[in-house]
Every structure is written in structure tokens, then in C-alpha cells.
Design an enzyme around this catalytic site. Structure first.
Site, PDB file in Angstrom:
ATOM      1  N   HIS A 105      -7.101  -4.565  -0.926  1.00 36.71           N
ATOM      2  CA  HIS A 105      -6.435  -5.825  -1.252  1.00 36.71           C
ATOM      3  C   HIS A 105      -7.145  -6.504  -2.405  1.00 36.71           C
ATOM      4  CE1 HIS A 105      -6.138  -5.033   3.082  1.00 36.71           C
ATOM      5  NE2 HIS A 105      -4.866  -5.281   2.883  1.00 36.71           N
ATOM      6  N   HIS A 144       0.825  -1.210   0.000  1.00 41.56           N
ATOM      7  CA  HIS A 144       0.000   0.000   0.000  1.00 41.56           C
ATOM      8  C   HIS A 144       0.858   1.259   0.000  1.00 41.56           C
ATOM      9  CE1 HIS A 144      -3.173  -2.793   0.881  1.00 41.56           C
ATOM     10  NE2 HIS A 144      -2.640  -3.119   2.047  1.00 41.56           N
TER      11      HIS A 144
END
Lengths: 333, 333
Positions: free
Chosen positions: A219, A57
Site C-alpha cells: 500500500h 492489488h
């Protein structure tokens, strides 16, 4: 799989080594266990801020270590929560004697491992409080979550709570500011393409050439629904409308508008989305008094974007404006 | 084609409107003709810096308008040079009475249109000098170029010449600093995937699932050769070796190492490339004393990266460190 990597098992460590070398005046990489802390270590008398979670991320969270934001960040493997041990060691490294705040995104593994680490830290006489960020309005429960997921709002919590800690607030006050951000921030995202976890070697989900996923998780967890590819204005409205409804904003309120890229989206497209989101907010009588546009919480090379709205009062706006000096966010320094 | 856009004809304008709204304290958008200048306008007595070129490389150039870098930027259509008229108007908007420097990437259309605009500006009694950035060592002539192309080095020229202008150097001196950067900077890039120009609607070139293009241009122009997908370390060496050979660096020299993303590449991969590039430079006895890692000159959503090395002396390093306050690069403010 086309990625600028060597062995998929080593991507996190090799990348963090480069990160440490690129920002030696700001951060230090502790390799065993793996965490990132400020180059100068804990600040005496200041509340320490620690966040972390699965890698993939970036720049979240390590990119936000530095003056005005985090004291330490704990990267797990890609899309995998870090274990309690590095969280504990990061907590100790961040402790300046005034206690430590854990900023946790609401994923089952993260919540559990941060809780365990907090208990271990308390046993070593470090006072720990935790806040859980759950700003994603797309879905209630999800692949990795009980309750809502923590997404873009996390960046704003880290910035604003970090400013509160920097000005000398005590642990309860810093936690209170963080909770106030969490209570006033909502997000929703869209995926145009999937992303590929390095050790998996294939996309985490399939999207047809002409469809996109509204409400995607960071995700690649399923969102609300798939729709045919649409124009940016329509997509913007499909993200922003549920955000605003959930936030229950009133005409005349001030907001921070954050348009975030998922990693593979050009900056020009994010500004284009920002432009229409601004119009929608304006039509609803809201004032965009602060903004953030860029790829600040990503899903590897996924194409897509998320929109985050934070209701601002004068104190939150002032803390947002406070100086920050981190690898990924820098202002007023 | 999956993009966060509405009508392909309007992408540049809609995006710039969002850009202007996101950074009202830094920039102002002039829509007709289209250019971006500092919010406060020209700085009296300071040399003005103007750059520009086709859009699709964001944050270049508009993202670098502000204190310590550009005074104005002129975006053309995607991958298309702006015409002389907006360049002329931007030049007038950037003129504070001390003359204007044009920073031009070496593409045939850009060079021609900036030259024409400079002649028109001279006719209005504005002194203009131009420097042409041509740092790409990959190929000599190319699809849009006679001679080498201007790529990542452009960002460094804009930053360092901008600092020279800000400290009060006159036009000849600022141009001299820019030429010194150009003489000491080299770059080379790689594409893992192609990009799609919005109004074309299909990828500008084809790359097989298992091949990459070494020496790619920022518009997807052909590079040196295609090779099978390789590890990041090998790719890094294939980019860095020709750069260092061309630059003729000696052991003990200080360099700035810039690893740039092409738009669709995760930040984590850029740091991983940076890490190995740092090792290679270290093995050759070079000192990486400054660095830049991120997507600063892009090709829409192309996956890939470029490596730029700038030989530093104390003056260039000092100018690199000088304060900068722009939408895309911010430090020391």
C-alpha cells in the site's frame, strides 16, 4: 491523476463487472454484498477457500478464484479491508459442507474483519479456520500492521492450499498445508515510484527522481530505507539477502523463486531481476526448481518489484504443479 | 530514468536469460544470433511460425513461443527491428519440413528484414510465406511505417494461425487463416504517459499532466490527436468507434474483444475499460463471445491501453479455443 477510470467511487464495481464478463465460465460476481465466487458455486465435499482484502492489488484475490485455488474472494474498496458482511456471505457461498479456510493477509483491518465473519459463520454452523500470511521481512510493525505484512507469499499460499483442498484434504489438513507454506515463504519489495489511490487523487508518498524505497509495502507503507537509484543487480541483492537470511535456507535445498511486479513495471524488467536472483540463489547452492514471474500482487500503477522465495519439499512442489484454472493463473488444464 | 536494469545495452539479453530460466520446459534461448525457440525444437511435418520485432513489447513475441502459437521469436534491440541473420536462423530452427510462416508487424524495418531473411531461407530450400499485420486504424503512415501499423491484432494472428498449424494445416492454409484474421481485426490505442527507451534515458515524447494521446503507436509514435484527460468511458468510445467503423461490423455478428495494457496500466483499469467496451458492443447488437484482457503487447512502462476487435466465424472461434501452452498465454493444456 491519469487513470482509466470514471467516478473514483465506482472503480471497484465497474472493474469487477468487466472481470465477470471477461471470465463468465470461471467466476460469478455477487454485487450486494460484493464478492466473487466460482461460476459453478461451492464444490460439495471440498474444503472452501476464501480470501480477500483491499482492492488495488489485482489480480489478487479475485483473479485466483477457480479450480485449484480459491472458491471466493472478497474485494474491499481500494486499499481498504472488506467488512465482515461480504466476507460472511462469501464464506457461505464457498461452503461445500467440509468447512472453509480463510486466507488472510496480515493487516489489522483484514484480520479483525475476517475474525468477525468467521464467528458469524460459525453461528450458522459453518466450520471456519483461518491462516494469516505474514511473509514480508522488511519491517516488523507498519502503518496497517501489527507484526509482519502479508505480500507475495499470499499467492503461493492460495495456489498450494487450493491444490490440497482440490485433492480432497480435510479442513485441518488444508490449513496445515497453508501453514507450512507460510512457515517457509519470505518476501521483500522495492518501489521505484509511488501509486495514487483513485479517491485520494495524489500519490500516497513522495519519492525523488533519484531515490527508491527498499522494503516497500503493497500500500506504499514505508519500508526499511530509501537509497539512491541503483542497478537491478544491486537492488535484487538488497531484496534477496534479507529474504534468504530470514528463511535460513541451506545449500542443496529446492526453492520456488517468485519475482512479482508492482503493477507499473514491464515484464522484461521482472525477468531481468529473476535472472540475477537465480544467479544469487545458485551461488548459495540453492536449486530453483519452480518459478513465477509476473504482476500477481500489485499496488495499482506503482513501479517496482518484490522477490519471494518459498522453500519446497516434494509435497509442496507437487501441489504447486497441480492443475489450476483461474482468470490469472492457469496451468495443467 | 527509473528502471530495473543494469547496463542499458544489455537489457534484452539479461531479460531473455531470465525468461529462459523461468520457462525451461517451454523455450530455449539461442544467444548468437539471438532468438527464442521451443524447448523441443521444430515439430516434424508441422508448419513453423516465426515472428519478431523490436523488444520492449513483452510478452510479445517470445512469450508466445510454444505449443499452439509460435515456433520461434526474434527479438531486436528495444524498439529496433532484428536484422536478417537471426530471423534466418530462427526460420531454420522453426522449420519442420512443411515450410515456415513469417508473421510480421507492419513497420518498415521489420518488413524489409523479414523479406531478406525469407530470401536467404528460400536459398536454403525452406519455403517461406509472410503475412503482414496492420490492424491499427489510428493513422495511415507513421514514423516507422508505410501504411497502417501492426499492434494488438498481432497477438490474435499468432494464436489463431498457431492453432491452424498445430492441427496440421499446410503452409498455404495457415497463411490463409492468418490473412483472414488480419482482414477481420482492427485496433486503436491511447497513451496516458510516455515511455523511456533504456539507452535513450528520457521519455520518447512529452505529454502534459492533463493530456492524453489518442491513437498512439506502440513505440510512442504520434496518434490522431491529443485531448484533455477524460473519463474511461469517453476514452473507450474514442478508441472503439473508429475500430468498429473501419471493421464495418453488422448487428448479430460475434466478436472477440481484446483490451490490452501498454505495460504500466493496472489490470483493474483494463477490466473497467473492457466493461464499457462490452456495453458499447452490446448496444450495437454485437455479441462478445470471446475475450482477452491483460498486458499482451506493451510499450515498456507506458500507461495506456488499446482496444482490439476481431470479427469471429465458427472456425476462427474454434482455433481461438484450441489449446495453447506458452509462457504468456496458456489454456486447455
Amino acid at each position: 491523476m491519469k487513470k482509466l477510470i470514471n467516478n473514483p467511487q465506482n472503480v471497484v464495481l465497474e472493474s469487477l463487472r468487466g472481470f465477470g464478463r471477461a471470465h463468465p465460465s470461471l467466476v460469478r460476481i455477487n454485487e450486494d454484498p460484493l464478492f466473487v465466487c466460482r461460476a459453478e458455486g461451492a464444490v460439495r465435499g471440498k474444503v472452501g477457500l476464501v480470501s480477500g482484502g483491499g482492492s488495488g492489488h489485482e489480480p489478487l484475490h479475485a483473479g485466483y478464484v477457480g479450480l485449484g485455488m480459491l472458491d471466493a474472494a472478497v474485494p474491499g474498496a481500494v486499499f481498504t479491508s472488506p467488512t465482515p458482511e461480504p466476507i460472511l456471505e462469501a464464506t457461505k457461498a464457498a461452503d461445500g459442507g467440509a468447512g472453509v479456510l480463510h486466507i488472510v493477509k496480515n493487516y489489522t483491518g483484514d484480520v479483525l474483519n475476517f475474525e468477525t465473519a468467521a464467528e458469524l459463520a460459525e453461528a450458522e454452523d459453518i466450520t471456519v479456520r483461518a491462516v494469516v500470511v505474514n511473509d514480508d521481512v522488511a519491517v516488523e510493525d507498519s502503518l496497517y500492521t501489527a507484526g509482519r505484512r502479508g505480500v507475495g507469499g499470499t499467492v503461493l499460499v492460495e495456489k498450494i492450499a487450493g491444490a490440497a483442498a482440490e485433492r480432497g484434504d480435510d479442513l485441518d489438513a488444508v490449513a496445515g498445508v497453508a501453514e507450512r507454506v507460510i512457515g517457509n515463504v519470505r518476501s521483500m519489495g522495492v518501489a521505484l515510484t509511488a501509486c495514487t489511490v483513485p479517491h485520494a487523487g495524489k500519490p500516497s508518498f513522495d519519492l525523488a527522481e533519484d531515490e527508491i524505497e527498499i522494503g516497500i509495502g503493497i500500500h506504499g507503507e514505508p519500508g526499511r530505507h530509501r537509497i539512491p537509484m541503483a542497478g537491478a543487480d544491486e537492488i535484487t541483492e538488497r531484496l534477496l539477502t534479507p529474504v534468504l537470511e530470514d528463511l535460513e535456507v541451506d545449500r542443496g535445498e529446492n526453492v520456488l523463486l517468485f519475482v512479482n511486479g508492482m503493477g507499473g513495471t514491464p515484464l522484461s524488467e521482472l525477468y531481468l531481476v529473476f535472472n540475477h536472483a537465480w544467479d544469487v540463489l545458485d551461488q548459495r547452492g540453492l536449486n530453483v526448481t519452480r518459478s513465477l514471474v509476473g504482476s500477481y500482487i500489485t499496488s495499482l500503477e506503482m513501479q517496482g518489484a518484490s522477490i519471494t522465495v518459498l522453500r519446497l519439499d516434494d509435497e509442496l512442489a507437487g501441489l504447486w504443479d497441480a492443475p489450476v484454472d483461474t482468470p490469472a493463473l492457469r496451468r495443467g488444464i
